[in-house]
Design a protein around this motif. Structure first.
Motif, PDB file in Angstrom:
ATOM      1  N   ASN A   1      -9.769  -6.636  -0.245  1.00  0.00           N
ATOM      2  CA  ASN A   1     -10.489  -5.834  -1.376  1.00  0.00           C
ATOM      3  C   ASN A   1      -9.394  -5.263  -2.477  1.00  0.00           C
ATOM      4  O   ASN A   1      -9.528  -4.009  -2.934  1.00  0.00           O
ATOM      5  N   MET A   2      -8.443  -6.091  -2.741  1.00  0.00           N
ATOM      6  CA  MET A   2      -7.768  -5.763  -3.923  1.00  0.00           C
ATOM      7  C   MET A   2      -6.810  -4.488  -3.591  1.00  0.00           C
ATOM      8  O   MET A   2      -6.256  -3.909  -4.432  1.00  0.00           O
ATOM      9  N   THR A   3      -6.027  -4.485  -2.342  1.00  0.00           N
ATOM     10  CA  THR A   3      -5.384  -3.278  -2.090  1.00  0.00           C
ATOM     11  C   THR A   3      -4.266  -3.793  -1.815  1.00  0.00           C
ATOM     12  O   THR A   3      -3.084  -3.075  -1.770  1.00  0.00           O
ATOM     13  N   ILE A   4      -4.013  -5.312  -1.615  1.00  0.00           N
ATOM     14  CA  ILE A   4      -2.674  -5.707  -1.489  1.00  0.00           C
ATOM     15  C   ILE A   4      -2.059  -6.680  -2.658  1.00  0.00           C
ATOM     16  O   ILE A   4      -2.988  -7.590  -3.121  1.00  0.00           O
ATOM     17  N   GLY A   5      -1.055  -6.604  -3.132  1.00  0.00           N
ATOM     18  CA  GLY A   5      -0.344  -7.554  -4.064  1.00  0.00           C
ATOM     19  C   GLY A   5      -0.629  -7.031  -5.682  1.00  0.00           C
ATOM     20  O   GLY A   5      -0.421  -7.867  -6.417  1.00  0.00           O
ATOM     21  N   HIS A   6      -1.290  -6.010  -5.799  1.00  0.00           N
ATOM     22  CA  HIS A   6      -1.624  -5.706  -7.186  1.00  0.00           C
ATOM     23  C   HIS A   6      -2.321  -6.734  -8.080  1.00  0.00           C
ATOM     24  O   HIS A   6      -2.037  -6.583  -9.157  1.00  0.00           O
TER      25      HIS A   6
ATOM     26  N   LEU B   1     -10.793 -10.875  16.232  1.00  0.00           N
ATOM     27  CA  LEU B   1      -9.775 -11.241  15.485  1.00  0.00           C
ATOM     28  C   LEU B   1      -9.588 -10.419  14.292  1.00  0.00           C
ATOM     29  O   LEU B   1     -10.420 -10.207  13.528  1.00  0.00           O
ATOM     30  N   LEU B   2      -8.513  -9.715  14.278  1.00  0.00           N
ATOM     31  CA  LEU B   2      -7.875  -9.094  12.961  1.00  0.00           C
ATOM     32  C   LEU B   2      -6.870 -10.010  11.982  1.00  0.00           C
ATOM     33  O   LEU B   2      -6.052 -10.486  12.883  1.00  0.00           O
ATOM     34  N   VAL B   3      -7.392 -10.131  10.912  1.00  0.00           N
ATOM     35  CA  VAL B   3      -6.130 -10.712   9.994  1.00  0.00           C
ATOM     36  C   VAL B   3      -5.438  -9.415   9.386  1.00  0.00           C
ATOM     37  O   VAL B   3      -6.257  -8.613   8.405  1.00  0.00           O
ATOM     38  N   LEU B   4      -4.524  -9.137   9.506  1.00  0.00           N
ATOM     39  CA  LEU B   4      -3.880  -8.056   9.022  1.00  0.00           C
ATOM     40  C   LEU B   4      -3.319  -8.337   7.582  1.00  0.00           C
ATOM     41  O   LEU B   4      -3.045  -9.411   7.001  1.00  0.00           O
ATOM     42  N   PRO B   5      -3.381  -7.247   6.847  1.00  0.00           N
ATOM     43  CA  PRO B   5      -2.724  -7.201   5.443  1.00  0.00           C
ATOM     44  C   PRO B   5      -1.178  -7.474   5.504  1.00  0.00           C
ATOM     45  O   PRO B   5      -0.691  -7.001   6.181  1.00  0.00           O
ATOM     46  N   LEU B   6      -0.625  -8.213   4.467  1.00  0.00           N
ATOM     47  CA  LEU B   6       0.730  -8.215   4.335  1.00  0.00           C
ATOM     48  C   LEU B   6       1.081  -6.983   3.605  1.00  0.00           C
ATOM     49  O   LEU B   6       1.383  -7.032   2.339  1.00  0.00           O
ATOM     50  N   TRP B   7       1.400  -5.947   4.572  1.00  0.00           N
ATOM     51  CA  TRP B   7       1.610  -4.588   3.605  1.00  0.00           C
ATOM     52  C   TRP B   7       2.719  -4.687   3.064  1.00  0.00           C
ATOM     53  O   TRP B   7       3.686  -5.257   3.581  1.00  0.00           O
ATOM     54  N   HIS B   8       2.823  -3.893   1.940  1.00  0.00           N
ATOM     55  CA  HIS B   8       4.119  -3.862   1.117  1.00  0.00           C
ATOM     56  C   HIS B   8       4.479  -2.524   0.704  1.00  0.00           C
ATOM     57  O   HIS B   8       3.232  -1.583   0.606  1.00  0.00           O
ATOM     58  N   HIS B   9       5.582  -1.990   0.121  1.00  0.00           N
ATOM     59  CA  HIS B   9       5.938  -1.144  -0.474  1.00  0.00           C
ATOM     60  C   HIS B   9       4.897  -0.715  -1.526  1.00  0.00           C
ATOM     61  O   HIS B   9       4.739  -1.647  -2.493  1.00  0.00           O
TER      62      HIS B   9
END
Ligand SMILES: Cc1ncc(COP(=O)(O)O)c(C=O)c1O
Length: 448
Positions: free
Chosen positions: A27-32, A330-338
């Motif tokens: 939902n546009m929260t990862i990767g800007h 099944l969860l597909v996790l976000p590639l969380w980042h700084h």
């Protein structure tokens, strides 16, 4: 005019739905991605913007920058991994022999076979004890069985993030000079630190990755990697232009470029830190977390609950998971980042506020998979009729039966219907699982 689709999307946005599913931008929260792309970039092939069907300028340069492995060229797909799979199958259609496929091939593989009237051998399959799903082909299959096939197709990883010894299987195909297509739809992030190896390291001829599934790219954005020694290269490229629109989305292509940059600069530190906190929180609520080779996927089960029930509990808190089956979600996790925008604290709070009671073990239905070899016939069944599932034993199935997601056809056109298949179809019906091929408890069979 009413706008049912827009209304539903607005509801999800307004309720601040939390994504534990694809696409990878969550939902546009990862990767800007929203900071790099804007709607006014939705352009067409004007001067200077090149042509995806015959790339010579900026699209070509952009694709040449995708250097995941020195032996491969990268080609953008704007109609998803599906278009790459269809093109490869089509390109090999005039060669003699069958395709060798696993029973957990994605439906795009079967659609490709149908388009070319191509028949396929089902490989012997192994089942995962962890997830109770198809894991992959049983590595011990005999070479003899494959010798008349013209191409091997493998699904790697499986839908639940599990990996098998693909290196060994590719080697077996190569011993017989049989080219291999790897459907690595769920592996665009592979080769990042701590994640499984991509089959790009093992000499597969064609590897297709859905960048949109696990990296921050727009939905439909995928890449096909073609080995420098792959046969039928020009044919595959030709068919990519048949199966893809002549008006490719510049937003999708540009998002692929951004996703690649994200991948190349990714620092896994934040990901593993948050993943550990999430696992602890799920366990605190009494859930069991099943970890698999791909750390981006978590399979969650809970005593006394079916996966479908767990999914409802999550959705009641506006948390959407990738899929549910009777055993797990099944969860597909976000590639969380700084400095990502993912609502991590909100996710933990919502999980902590779930009502999960202590229950006896859930009695699972004794569903059996088909593990054995077999043949898939692509020919059309001309005369068909719809009958009640309960009356269908010994009839010939005229259509695929596909629970969605994940979209794996579980039963195939041309298969003889068994008691066990009836039981399974009734189960999905009772659980209100969306199943393509079943309508009002009826299925389509061959009419004698
Ligand atoms: C294993 C597998 N292969 C292929 C596909 C098709 O990928 P795409 O949606 O990029 O066309 C999917 C999509 O769900 C998939 O799960």
């Amino acid at each position: 005019m009413s706008k049912p689709l827009s209304n539903k999307l607005n509801d999800l946005v307004n309720n601040a739905a939390i994504s534990l599913h694809v696409p990878g931008h969550k939902n546009m929260t990862i990767g800007h991605l929203d900071r790099s792309l804007s709607f006014n970039m939705d352009m067409t092939e004007i001067t200077g913007l090149d042509d995806l069907h015959y790339p010579e300028e900026v699209i070509l340069s952009s694709m040449e920058n995708i250097k995941k492995h020195p032996d491969y060229t990268a080609h953008y797909l704007v109609n998803g991994t599906t278009s790459g799979i269809l093109s490869v199958i089509q390109a090999f259609s005039l060669l003699r022999g069958k395709y060798a496929i696993p029973r957990n091939a994605h439906k795009s593989v079967f659609h490709g076979l149908d388009l070319v009237n191509g028949d396929a051998l089902f490989l012997d399959m192994a089942i995962s004890k962890k997830t109770n799903q198809y894991l992959g082909p049983d590595v011990s299959f005999a070479l003899e069985y494959l010798k008349d096939s013209k191409m091997g197709i493998l699904t790697y990883p499986n839908y639940y993030g599990e990996c098998f010894d693909i290196q060994n299987i590719i080697r077996k195909f190569k011993q017989l000079n049989i080219p291999v297509l790897v459907d690595e739809a769920h592996g665009a992030h592979f080769d990042l630190v701590g994640f499984p190896n991509s089959s790009l390291n093992f000499g597969a001829d064609f590897v297709v990755q859905s960048y949109h599934k696990t990296l921050p790219a727009l939905t439909m954005g995928s890449i096909i990697f073609i080995h420098k020694n792959a046969p039928q290269r020009d044919n595959v490229l030709k068919y990519l232009s048949y199966f893809q629109t002549s008006s490719p989305s510049y937003l999708i292509m540009s998002s692929l470029e951004n996703a690649q940059a994200f991948y190349e600069n990714y620092d896994v530190h934040e990901f593993y830190k948050k993943r550990a906190i999430l696992i602890e929180t799920l366990k605190t609520k009494g859930m069991t977390v099943v970890e698999v080779e791909d750390q981006l996927k978590l399979n969650i089960n809970c005593n006394g609950y079916s996966g479908y029930e767990l999914q409802k509990i999550f959705e009641n808190k506006e948390i959407y998971v990738e899929l549910a089956d009777e055993h797990q979600i099944l969860l597909v996790l976000p590639l969380w980042h700084h400095e990502d925008d993912y609502p991590f604290e909100k996710l933990l709070d919502r999980i902590m506020s779930m009502d999960i009671e202590i229950r006896e073990n859930h009695k699972l239905s004794d569903v059996h998979f088909q593990l054995e070899r077999g043949t898939y016939y692509s020919a059309n069944i001309e005369k068909t009729k719809w009958i009640d599932i309960d009356k269908s034993e010994y009839q010939i199935l005229a259509n695929y039966i596909v629970p969605y997601p994940p979209g794996i056809p579980m039963m195939f056109k041309g298969e003889t219907i068994t008691k066990n298949m009836i039981k399974l179809m009734n189960y999905w019906n009772d659980q209100q699982v969306r199943v393509e091929g079943i309508k009002n408890s009826k299925i389509e069979i061959k009419d004698e």
